[in-house]
Each structure stands twice: as structure tokens, then as C-alpha cells.
Design a protein around this motif. Sequence first.
Motif, mmCIF file in Angstrom:
data_model
loop_
_atom_site.group_PDB
_atom_site.id
_atom_site.type_symbol
_atom_site.label_atom_id
_atom_site.label_comp_id
_atom_site.label_asym_id
_atom_site.label_seq_id
_atom_site.Cartn_x
_atom_site.Cartn_y
_atom_site.Cartn_z
ATOM 1 N N GLU A 203 25.675 9.500 5.920
ATOM 2 C CA GLU A 203 26.533 8.518 6.377
ATOM 3 C C GLU A 203 26.807 8.495 7.724
ATOM 4 O O GLU A 203 26.094 6.890 8.550
ATOM 5 C CB GLU A 203 28.136 8.261 5.405
ATOM 6 N N GLU A 204 26.864 9.700 8.149
ATOM 7 C CA GLU A 204 27.097 9.330 9.596
ATOM 8 C C GLU A 204 26.277 9.033 10.891
ATOM 9 O O GLU A 204 25.952 8.450 11.768
ATOM 10 C CB GLU A 204 28.190 10.091 10.435
ATOM 11 N N ASN B 276 18.848 7.342 1.539
ATOM 12 C CA ASN B 276 19.936 8.352 2.420
ATOM 13 C C ASN B 276 19.091 9.446 1.977
ATOM 14 O O ASN B 276 19.378 10.542 2.942
ATOM 15 C CB ASN B 276 21.085 8.275 2.329
#
Length: 92
Positions: free
Chosen positions: A55-56, A18
Motif C-alpha cells: 500500500e505504500e 495493487n
Amino acid sequence: IAAPGLHKSDFKIDLDGNMLTISAHKEENKENKDENYTRREYNYSSFSRSFTLPEEVVQDKINASYDGGILKLTLPKTEKAIKNASKNIVVN
């Protein structure tokens, strides 16, 4: 990201887990020759920025474009994140 004077080939965008890393590197070499001397100029510029993505973000659909000195990244959200958008609550 405002990055005037660069070309889209100067950018490198990496996604590791990420962690999104945007970097650019540019080299310029100029040489002027005259009868009595040679003048050489070297110019190097680079930068690197890293961002932790929430995380979206749908990582497979991240898109980048460079136009007019501006690097634009599109980070699309999941449908769930769009539905759970922030709300303004009025105090009575």
C-alpha cells in the motif's frame, strides 16, 4: 528484470488494483530461399510475472525504462513509508 534481446515495444506493463503484471512477447520469422528449397524458422518467446504491491507505493508515479537488456521499474513510496523506515536495534 534482465531481458536481453528484447525491445521496449515488446513489453506490456499493467496495473490492476495493487497487482502489477509485467509481460513480454517476441516473434521472429526468418526465411531463406534457394534454388532447390525454402527454409523457414520461427522463434516465439514470452514471459509474464505478477507482483502484489504494498500500500505504500504511489501508483500514479510508477515509472519504467529499458536500456541495455535491463528493464527497470521505479516504485516510489509515500512520505509516511519513508519516515517509518526500518531501524536496527542493538541488543545490550
